[in-house]
Scaffold this motif. Structure first.
Motif, PDB file in Angstrom:
ATOM      1  N   LEU A  57       0.830  -1.205   0.000  1.00 33.52           N
ATOM      2  CA  LEU A  57       0.000   0.000   0.000  1.00 33.52           C
ATOM      3  C   LEU A  57       0.867   1.259   0.000  1.00 33.52           C
ATOM      4  N   ILE A  58       1.916   1.237   0.808  1.00 39.33           N
ATOM      5  CA  ILE A  58       2.802   2.413   0.881  1.00 39.33           C
ATOM      6  C   ILE A  58       3.466   2.640  -0.476  1.00 39.33           C
ATOM      7  N   ARG A  59       3.900   1.554  -1.096  1.00 39.32           N
ATOM      8  CA  ARG A  59       4.524   1.662  -2.420  1.00 39.32           C
ATOM      9  C   ARG A  59       3.533   2.255  -3.428  1.00 39.32           C
ATOM     10  N   GLY A  60       2.301   1.770  -3.362  1.00 37.03           N
ATOM     11  CA  GLY A  60       1.263   2.280  -4.252  1.00 37.03           C
ATOM     12  C   GLY A  60       1.018   3.771  -4.042  1.00 37.03           C
ATOM     13  N   LEU A  61       0.957   4.181  -2.777  1.00 40.76           N
ATOM     14  CA  LEU A  61       0.747   5.594  -2.465  1.00 40.76           C
ATOM     15  C   LEU A  61       1.878   6.440  -3.032  1.00 40.76           C
ATOM     16  N   HIS A  62       3.096   5.952  -2.845  1.00 37.96           N
ATOM     17  CA  HIS A  62       4.282   6.675  -3.313  1.00 37.96           C
ATOM     18  C   HIS A  62       4.243   6.839  -4.832  1.00 37.96           C
ATOM     19  N   GLU A  63       3.735   5.811  -5.523  1.00 37.71           N
ATOM     20  CA  GLU A  63       3.688   5.890  -6.984  1.00 37.71           C
ATOM     21  C   GLU A  63       2.610   6.848  -7.488  1.00 37.71           C
ATOM     22  N   THR A  64       1.522   6.988  -6.720  1.00 38.48           N
ATOM     23  CA  THR A  64       0.459   7.887  -7.191  1.00 38.48           C
ATOM     24  C   THR A  64       0.725   9.344  -6.828  1.00 38.48           C
ATOM     25  N   ASP A  65       1.418   9.592  -5.717  1.00 37.99           N
ATOM     26  CA  ASP A  65       1.639  10.973  -5.286  1.00 37.99           C
ATOM     27  C   ASP A  65       2.989  11.061  -4.581  1.00 37.99           C
ATOM     28  N   THR A  66       3.825  11.987  -5.055  1.00 33.94           N
ATOM     29  CA  THR A  66       5.176  12.082  -4.485  1.00 33.94           C
ATOM     30  C   THR A  66       5.169  12.687  -3.083  1.00 33.94           C
ATOM     31  N   ILE A  67       4.010  13.108  -2.619  1.00 38.68           N
ATOM     32  CA  ILE A  67       3.946  13.609  -1.249  1.00 38.68           C
ATOM     33  C   ILE A  67       4.187  12.458  -0.260  1.00 38.68           C
ATOM     34  N   PHE A  68       3.941  11.229  -0.741  1.00 37.59           N
ATOM     35  CA  PHE A  68       4.123  10.050   0.122  1.00 37.59           C
ATOM     36  C   PHE A  68       5.501   9.415  -0.074  1.00 37.59           C
ATOM     37  N   SER A  69       6.163   9.099   1.021  1.00 34.86           N
ATOM     38  CA  SER A  69       7.396   8.322   0.979  1.00 34.86           C
ATOM     39  C   SER A  69       7.243   7.133   1.906  1.00 34.86           C
ATOM     40  N   GLY A  70       8.154   6.198   1.786  1.00 35.58           N
ATOM     41  CA  GLY A  70       8.103   5.034   2.662  1.00 35.58           C
ATOM     42  C   GLY A  70       9.483   4.559   3.045  1.00 35.58           C
ATOM     43  N   ILE A  71       9.572   4.058   4.269  1.00 36.59           N
ATOM     44  CA  ILE A  71      10.808   3.427   4.732  1.00 36.59           C
ATOM     45  C   ILE A  71      10.386   2.066   5.253  1.00 36.59           C
ATOM     46  N   LYS A  72      11.098   1.032   4.864  1.00 38.26           N
ATOM     47  CA  LYS A  72      10.707  -0.318   5.300  1.00 38.26           C
ATOM     48  C   LYS A  72      11.783  -0.879   6.214  1.00 38.26           C
ATOM     49  N   LEU A  73      11.419  -1.273   7.401  1.00 35.13           N
ATOM     50  CA  LEU A  73      12.370  -1.934   8.293  1.00 35.13           C
ATOM     51  C   LEU A  73      12.461  -3.412   7.921  1.00 35.13           C
ATOM     52  N   SER A  74      13.620  -3.996   8.164  1.00 37.32           N
ATOM     53  CA  SER A  74      13.845  -5.387   7.750  1.00 37.32           C
ATOM     54  C   SER A  74      12.979  -6.368   8.519  1.00 37.32           C
ATOM     55  N   ARG A  75      12.586  -5.982   9.735  1.00 36.98           N
ATOM     56  CA  ARG A  75      11.688  -6.838  10.511  1.00 36.98           C
ATOM     57  C   ARG A  75      11.022  -5.991  11.583  1.00 36.98           C
ATOM     58  N   ASN A  76      10.067  -6.579  12.295  1.00 37.20           N
ATOM     59  CA  ASN A  76       9.351  -5.831  13.313  1.00 37.20           C
ATOM     60  C   ASN A  76      10.280  -5.491  14.479  1.00 37.20           C
ATOM     61  N   ARG A  77      10.432  -4.202  14.758  1.00 37.00           N
ATOM     62  CA  ARG A  77      11.316  -3.765  15.836  1.00 37.00           C
ATOM     63  C   ARG A  77      10.559  -2.996  16.901  1.00 37.00           C
ATOM     64  N   GLY A  78       9.246  -2.870  16.735  1.00 36.38           N
ATOM     65  CA  GLY A  78       8.448  -2.169  17.753  1.00 36.38           C
ATOM     66  C   GLY A  78       8.285  -0.696  17.422  1.00 36.38           C
ATOM     67  N   HIS A  79       7.196  -0.164  17.915  1.00 33.85           N
ATOM     68  CA  HIS A  79       6.807   1.215  17.633  1.00 33.85           C
ATOM     69  C   HIS A  79       7.914   2.243  17.891  1.00 33.85           C
ATOM     70  N   GLN A  80       8.529   2.161  19.079  1.00 27.97           N
ATOM     71  CA  GLN A  80       9.534   3.163  19.441  1.00 27.97           C
ATOM     72  C   GLN A  80      10.728   3.138  18.491  1.00 27.97           C
ATOM     73  N   ASN A  81      11.151   1.948  18.125  1.00 26.61           N
ATOM     74  CA  ASN A  81      12.274   1.835  17.196  1.00 26.61           C
ATOM     75  C   ASN A  81      11.913   2.328  15.812  1.00 26.61           C
ATOM     76  N   ALA A  82      10.700   1.986  15.363  1.00 39.08           N
ATOM     77  CA  ALA A  82      10.270   2.413  14.036  1.00 39.08           C
ATOM     78  C   ALA A  82      10.221   3.938  13.978  1.00 39.08           C
ATOM     79  N   LEU A  83       9.706   4.521  15.035  1.00 42.02           N
ATOM     80  CA  LEU A  83       9.603   5.974  15.072  1.00 42.02           C
ATOM     81  C   LEU A  83      10.992   6.612  15.088  1.00 42.02           C
ATOM     82  N   MET A  84      11.863   6.061  15.900  1.00 37.24           N
ATOM     83  CA  MET A  84      13.230   6.577  15.970  1.00 37.24           C
ATOM     84  C   MET A  84      13.890   6.510  14.593  1.00 37.24           C
TER      85      MET A  84
END
Ligand code: UDP
Ligand code: MG
Length: 313
Positions: A57-84
């Motif tokens: 979905l994030i990839r799709g959003l990025h392709e339709t509008d450049t206002i959207f970007s995405g960063i993908k973590l290699s695995r689940n690291r928890g909310h605090q880590n993702a935010l950091m």
């Protein structure tokens, strides 16, 4: 004009993401058109190792509008880590970053006020819940009680503030100096200093989907907060040991009185006294060792000793 980035951690948010993305896009476009933020402002989703369609979905959003970007973590690291991860990745690109949960329980209408405070010279703007009308009694009671316990433990946290906040580039640069891996962001941010402000809002229900913070994760976060901000629990052990040792002195007098009035069995007096004395001494010893471990613990965090705000010369 302020180049504003919105950092949104997402874990298995396929149900809520399309809706949230659209709301955020409309909001940012409106702020752009009103001349409040730069046209290069962005919405950045950080996929915290989702197992559903979130990243597609994030990839799709990025392709339709450049206002959207995405960063993908290699695995689940928890909310605090993702935010950091989001904050650290974006800190040199944006003038200011607002962090917000993907379910938009926090009010995006206060973005304007946050940016205004930032432009008035605040480096951190905290979003604070004015009331918890939509929370259950249990959640409200435990959450507010928790903030009070943290305060007693000597941790400086903003009452009823979670992770909805704006941080300036300067604040993010300072934040990058905090090297610790166990993160409790809402407790760390106030350590930065600089001028800050508070904006209040009413927290609403999740837009769709289920909470990604079951009780177990919440308790883990709560415990993380206490143990990563405070070494007071160790001091409590030392104090408890001291109290027990003092009790043992009282026991000694009591036992001696009983012994000399002949009201004891053979061996009872020495046993009773030594149980108390040794128990107390042991706990005190553990506490003293703990005090040193506490200091080692704080040293290993390699937190900055100071952050210079201005230097006139
Ligand atoms: N989240 C995350 N990684 C996790 C768990 C949660 O990035 O392992 C994100 C989630 O997608 C959401 C935010 O953290 O954007 C807060 O989660 P949630 O809204 O479920 O928590 P609640 O509001 O129920 O406390
Ligand atoms: Mg939520």
């Amino acid at each position: 004009m302020t180049k504003l980035y919105i950092a949104v951690p997402c874990y298995n948010e396929e149900e809520v993401l399309p809706d949230s993305a659209e709301k955020l896009r409309v909001k940012l476009r409106k702020m752009m058109d009103e001349g409040k933020i730069d046209y290069d402002s962005r919405i950045v989703f950080i996929d915290d190792g989702s197992k559903d369609k979130t990243w597609e979905l994030i990839r799709g959003l990025h392709e339709t509008d450049t206002i959207f970007s995405g960063i993908k973590l290699s695995r689940n690291r928890g909310h605090q880590n993702a935010l950091m991860c989001g904050l650290m990745t974006l800190r040199e690109e944006a003038d200011a970053v607002i962090s917000i949960d993907a379910d938009l329980q926090d009010d995006i209408e206060v973005f304007d006020e946050m940016v205004q405070r930032y432009e008035e010279g605040c480096d951190v703007v905290y979003g604070v819940r004015s009331k918890r009308a939509t929370d259950t009694f249990f959640k409200r009671f435990t959450a507010e009680g928790y903030y009070k316990v943290l305060d007693k433990m000597g941790a400086k946290v903003i009452f009823n503030h979670a992770d909805f906040r704006l941080m300036s580039r300067r604040a993010l640069r300072a934040f990058a100096e905090f090297r610790e891996t166990n993160l409790f962001l809402r407790g760390m941010v106030p350590m930065i200093g600089y001028k800050s402000a508070i904006v209040t809002y009413e927290r609403s229900e999740r837009l769709a989907g289920e909470s990604k913070y079951p009780l177990k994760k919440m308790l883990a976060l709560a415990w993380e907060g206490i143990t990563s901000l405070s070494t007071k629990p160790i001091k409590l052990i030392t104090r408890l040991g001291l109290i027990i040792f003092l009790v043992s002195l009282v026991m000694l007098i009591y036992t001696l009185v009983r012994f000399f009035t002949g009201a004891t069995e053979t061996g009872w007096a020495s046993l009773a006294v030594s149980i108390w004395a040794i128990g107390g001494l042991q706990m005190m010893a553990i506490g003293i060792i703990g005090e040193y471990i506490g200091k080692i613990y704080l040293e290993t965090k390699h937190r900055p000793r100071f952050i210079v705000e201005e230097y006139l010369r």
